[in-house]
Design a protein around this motif. Structure first.
Motif, PDB file in Angstrom:
ATOM      1  N   ALA A  59      -2.857   6.205   2.435  1.00 24.32           N
ATOM      2  CA  ALA A  59      -3.984   6.927   2.417  1.00 24.32           C
ATOM      3  C   ALA A  59      -4.229   8.427   3.192  1.00 24.32           C
ATOM      4  O   ALA A  59      -4.572   9.342   2.743  1.00 24.32           O
ATOM      5  N   ASP A  60      -3.346   8.494   4.166  1.00 27.16           N
ATOM      6  CA  ASP A  60      -3.167   9.874   4.907  1.00 27.16           C
ATOM      7  C   ASP A  60      -2.638  10.781   4.045  1.00 27.16           C
ATOM      8  O   ASP A  60      -3.016  12.010   4.200  1.00 27.16           O
ATOM      9  N   ALA A  61      -1.559  10.484   3.346  1.00 31.10           N
ATOM     10  CA  ALA A  61      -0.795  11.436   2.387  1.00 31.10           C
ATOM     11  C   ALA A  61      -1.748  11.773   1.309  1.00 31.10           C
ATOM     12  O   ALA A  61      -1.872  12.981   1.133  1.00 31.10           O
ATOM     13  N   LEU A  62      -2.452  10.830   0.839  1.00 35.40           N
ATOM     14  CA  LEU A  62      -3.529  11.092  -0.134  1.00 35.40           C
ATOM     15  C   LEU A  62      -4.684  12.037   0.129  1.00 35.40           C
ATOM     16  O   LEU A  62      -5.138  12.855  -0.498  1.00 35.40           O
ATOM     17  N   ALA A  63      -4.926  11.910   1.492  1.00 33.83           N
ATOM     18  CA  ALA A  63      -6.025  12.947   2.072  1.00 33.83           C
ATOM     19  C   ALA A  63      -5.319  14.388   2.295  1.00 33.83           C
ATOM     20  O   ALA A  63      -6.166  15.306   2.883  1.00 33.83           O
ATOM     21  N   GLY A  64      -4.174  14.416   2.065  1.00 36.41           N
ATOM     22  CA  GLY A  64      -3.670  15.747   2.483  1.00 36.41           C
ATOM     23  C   GLY A  64      -3.145  16.227   3.922  1.00 36.41           C
ATOM     24  O   GLY A  64      -2.742  17.152   4.420  1.00 36.41           O
ATOM     25  N   ILE A  80       7.108  -1.110  -0.048  1.00 36.84           N
ATOM     26  CA  ILE A  80       6.259  -0.533  -1.175  1.00 36.84           C
ATOM     27  C   ILE A  80       7.000  -0.395  -2.412  1.00 36.84           C
ATOM     28  O   ILE A  80       8.038   0.014  -2.774  1.00 36.84           O
ATOM     29  N   CYS A  81       6.355  -1.231  -3.541  1.00 35.28           N
ATOM     30  CA  CYS A  81       7.017  -1.211  -4.874  1.00 35.28           C
ATOM     31  C   CYS A  81       6.015  -0.512  -5.751  1.00 35.28           C
ATOM     32  O   CYS A  81       6.484  -0.336  -7.022  1.00 35.28           O
ATOM     33  N   MET A  82       4.929  -0.046  -5.278  1.00 32.45           N
ATOM     34  CA  MET A  82       3.894   0.577  -6.449  1.00 32.45           C
ATOM     35  C   MET A  82       2.643   1.263  -5.744  1.00 32.45           C
ATOM     36  O   MET A  82       2.322   0.586  -4.557  1.00 32.45           O
ATOM     37  N   VAL A  83       2.596   2.357  -6.059  1.00 34.89           N
ATOM     38  CA  VAL A  83       1.165   3.002  -5.532  1.00 34.89           C
ATOM     39  C   VAL A  83       0.530   3.459  -6.732  1.00 34.89           C
ATOM     40  O   VAL A  83       1.131   4.365  -7.566  1.00 34.89           O
ATOM     41  N   ALA A 134       2.164  12.596   6.666  1.00 35.20           N
ATOM     42  CA  ALA A 134       2.337  11.350   6.854  1.00 35.20           C
ATOM     43  C   ALA A 134       3.837  10.899   6.361  1.00 35.20           C
ATOM     44  O   ALA A 134       4.168  11.330   5.432  1.00 35.20           O
ATOM     45  N   LYS A 135       4.522   9.905   7.173  1.00 35.91           N
ATOM     46  CA  LYS A 135       5.892   9.310   6.840  1.00 35.91           C
ATOM     47  C   LYS A 135       5.693   8.382   5.825  1.00 35.91           C
ATOM     48  O   LYS A 135       5.300   7.203   6.095  1.00 35.91           O
ATOM     49  N   VAL A 136       6.024   8.669   4.520  1.00 32.44           N
ATOM     50  CA  VAL A 136       5.769   7.655   3.445  1.00 32.44           C
ATOM     51  C   VAL A 136       7.195   7.663   3.007  1.00 32.44           C
ATOM     52  O   VAL A 136       7.688   8.346   2.082  1.00 32.44           O
TER      53      VAL A 136
END
Length: 291
Positions: free
Chosen positions: A174-179, A130-133, A182-184
């Motif tokens: 998406a999981d991380a943004l949902a609170g 990943i290079c951008m979110v 998540a391993k990102v």
């Protein structure tokens, strides 16, 4: 700051000024190498060697973005030879230094958008990760930001659900943004100070906030509150690096790259107490809207 903290800050300063080995660093601050390694990681979130690598990479990236000659940028950043940066730095940049300087020329980036609990998010990746979110109001605006970051790269919009490499990474974001947990993997690219700030932000517990001045003091730079705010503004990884947990000294929520309504929503979702000062600011804004 206690005596050990003084020694760790001195070690960090020595790393900012040169490339001492762990043994040399330990002798300079009167700590054994093993003890220094443990204490340094506990204080700054990474080992002395990792800190040095991030500092060098941040300097290289800044020079490349400013248009410096690639060879000059490599040596100015402290890499002994071009091969060293390709071994240690290219994976972090997500591409070779020359291609990064050229706006991603020659790179093929796959990207997709996903509806999340916080709205539409764009996730872009090279073959290395990943290079951008980025968060935004719509796909066109998000794509424009991606093209501004990598203007000369080949960009391919894909259906994330049908891309074996991108799909799990999009789901994790998406999981991380949902609170959710998540391993990102987060690739923090910036100056050594920015990296220190972002590391500090990721150690602020959910449901709590810190002021810009408190973060600066924690880093041993009590007069750097404005620099901390600048590092927060340059965070390109929404929510995963939680700059929303940093507020003004009076408790009002201050600025946010992705807008104050989202920052307030994130803090409320995490159970952070919003101050009386923030309530006053919010009520004044609402009153102006009704006028």
């Amino acid at each position: 700051m206690n005596r050990n903290d003084d020694k760790l800050e001195r070690a960090r300063q020595l790393l900012d000024g040169g490339e001492p080995t762990l043994e040399e660093l330990g002798r300079a601050v009167a700590l054994s190498p093993a003890h220094l390694q443990r204490r340094f990681r506990a204080r700054f979130g990474l080992s002395p060697a990792e800190y040095l690598a991030q500092r060098k990479l941040g300097k290289l990236k800044s020079a490349l973005r400013e248009g410096s000659d690639v060879s000059a940028a490599l040596y100015d950043a402290g890499y002994g030879s071009p091969s060293r940066v390709y071994e240690a730095g290219a994976a972090k940049l997500g591409m070779t230094p020359a291609r990064y300087r050229a706006g991603g020329e020659g790179e093929e980036l796959r990207w997709s958008t996903v509806d999340t609990a916080l709205g539409t998010a764009l996730v872009a990746a090279s073959e290395r990760g990943i290079c951008m979110v980025e968060l935004g109001a719509g796909e066109r605006a998000l794509e424009a930001k991606l093209r501004a970051e990598f203007p000369n790269a080949g960009l391919q919009r894909v259906d994330a659900g049908r891309d074996a490499f991108l799909a799990p990474r999009v789901r994790a974001v998406a999981d991380a943004l949902a609170g959710k947990k998540a391993k990102v993997e987060v690739d923090l690219l910036g100056t050594a100070f920015q990296k220190k700030v972002w590391d500090a932000l990721m150690r602020i517990p959910q449901g709590e906030t810190r002021s810009y001045a408190e973060v600066a003091a924690k880093l041993g730079a009590p007069n750097a509150a404005r620099a901390v705010a600048g590092a927060c503004a340059r965070n390109r990884i929404a929510v995963l690096v939680p700059c929303h947990r940093v507020v003004r000294g009076d408790g009002s929520i201050g600025g946010y790259r992705w807008g104050l309504p989202l920052k307030r929503r994130l803090l409320q979702r995490e159970g952070a107490r919003l101050s009386v000062a923030d309530a006053a600011v919010r009520n004044a804004s609402a009153a102006r809207g009704r006028a």
